[in-house]
Design a protein around this motif. Structure first.
Motif, PDB file in Angstrom:
ATOM      1  N   ASP A  95       0.845  -1.205   0.000  1.00  0.00           N
ATOM      2  CA  ASP A  95       0.000   0.000   0.000  1.00  0.00           C
ATOM      3  C   ASP A  95       0.873   1.247   0.000  1.00  0.00           C
ATOM      4  N   HIS A  96       1.965   1.174  -0.750  1.00  0.00           N
ATOM      5  CA  HIS A  96       2.863   2.306  -0.871  1.00  0.00           C
ATOM      6  C   HIS A  96       2.913   2.762  -2.325  1.00  0.00           C
ATOM      7  N   TRP A  97       3.197   4.022  -2.487  1.00  0.00           N
ATOM      8  CA  TRP A  97       3.358   4.593  -3.834  1.00  0.00           C
ATOM      9  C   TRP A  97       4.846   4.594  -4.164  1.00  0.00           C
ATOM     10  N   VAL A  98       5.161   4.339  -5.424  1.00  0.00           N
ATOM     11  CA  VAL A  98       6.546   4.199  -5.841  1.00  0.00           C
ATOM     12  C   VAL A  98       6.789   5.032  -7.089  1.00  0.00           C
ATOM     13  N   PHE A  99       7.909   5.764  -7.086  1.00  0.00           N
ATOM     14  CA  PHE A  99       8.331   6.513  -8.268  1.00  0.00           C
ATOM     15  C   PHE A  99       9.560   5.865  -8.883  1.00  0.00           C
TER      16      PHE A  99
ATOM     17  N   TRP B  47       8.262   9.289  -2.394  1.00  0.00           N
ATOM     18  CA  TRP B  47       6.974   9.276  -1.716  1.00  0.00           C
ATOM     19  C   TRP B  47       7.171   9.115  -0.218  1.00  0.00           C
ATOM     20  N   ASN B  59      -0.579   6.542   6.355  1.00  0.00           N
ATOM     21  CA  ASN B  59       0.250   5.449   5.853  1.00  0.00           C
ATOM     22  C   ASN B  59       1.584   6.061   5.459  1.00  0.00           C
ATOM     23  N   TYR B  60       2.652   5.639   6.130  1.00  0.00           N
ATOM     24  CA  TYR B  60       3.941   6.262   5.913  1.00  0.00           C
ATOM     25  C   TYR B  60       4.895   5.309   5.209  1.00  0.00           C
ATOM     26  N   ALA B  61       5.752   5.855   4.383  1.00  0.00           N
ATOM     27  CA  ALA B  61       6.806   5.063   3.754  1.00  0.00           C
ATOM     28  C   ALA B  61       7.772   4.575   4.822  1.00  0.00           C
ATOM     29  N   GLN B  62       8.338   3.424   4.543  1.00  0.00           N
ATOM     30  CA  GLN B  62       9.249   2.801   5.511  1.00  0.00           C
ATOM     31  C   GLN B  62      10.381   3.739   5.909  1.00  0.00           C
TER      32      GLN B  62
END
Lengths: 108, 124
Positions: A95-99, B47, B59-62
């Motif tokens: 559930d993460h966005w990736v560039f 992000w 919701n946070y990036a690692q």
């Protein structure tokens, strides 16, 4: 985590057609979005959901996605297309966005 | 028209915290997720995470877990991103961005609207 790989740079002469690739594991199963960013400006969405264009984006910008590679194609390139281009996906597993790392397009 | 207007540039010392605001207009604030994306000088987009203004879930990036906090104030249609324990490599332009529409069955996972960016410089 999911990784997107783009070539650092691409060069093209005005009026020609160029492509920017974005590689990821089974990226064809994901929706890919593309952004254009000019120096000192915020990114601008140019293609979403693999191949759709927001209103106001020229038809010269098109996209495709299959297998492990998504592609942004710019036809009849103009000097004003010189910019950095980023691909982006949503990774459902985290559930993460990736560039992607971005590709600098130079118009010769 | 949809607008996201961010707060001004900040200069902070290592170890300090910074709080960047993103005031939206032209749509119902609670209806769209707000994301934060940063860009270090000469680098690509990174992000950081999102906040759902309606439910206040985040919701946070690692890479930012434990250091970032995203909040909102619905009364003034403003989202905030606070980053603590600043280091020199946190020097970057920080953007807020509005995610696309979410229905009951599907969400658009892209950013059509962006703030103008906020430069945060971390230097002793």
């Amino acid at each position: 985590s999911y990784v997107l790989t783009q070539p650092p740079s691409v060069s093209v002469a005005p009026g020609q057609t160029t492509s920017v690739t974005c590689r990821g594991n089974n990226i064809g199963r994901k929706n890919v979005h593309w952004y254009q960013q000019k120096p000192g400006q915020a990114p601008v969405l140019v293609v979403y959901d693999d191949s759709d264009r927001p209103s106001g984006i020229p038809e010269r910008f098109s996209g495709s996605n299959s297998g492990n590679t998504a592609t942004l194609t710019i036809s009849r390139v103009e000097a004003g297309d010189e910019a950095d281009y980023y691909c982006q996906v949503w990774d459902s597993s985290s559930d993460h966005w990736v560039f992607g790392g971005g590709t600098k397009l130079t118009v010769l | 028209q949809v607008q996201l207007v961010q707060s001004g540039a900040e200069v902070k010392k290592p170890g300090a915290s910074v709080k960047v605001s993103c005031k939206v207009s032209g749509y119902t604030f609670s209806d769209y997720y707000i994301h934060w994306v940063r860009q270090a000088p000469g680098q690509g987009l990174e992000w950081m995470g999102w906040i759902n203004p309606k439910s206040v879930t985040t919701n946070y990036a690692q890479n930012f877990q434990g250091r970032v906090s995203m909040t909102r104030d619905t009364s003034i249609s403003t989202a905030y991103m606070e980053l603590s324990g600043l280091r020199s490599d946190d020097t970057a332009v920080y953007y807020c961005a509005r995610q696309g529409h979410c229905s009951s069955t599907r969400c658009q996972k892209y950013f059509q609207y962006w703030g103008q960016g906020t430069l945060v410089i971390v230097s002793s």
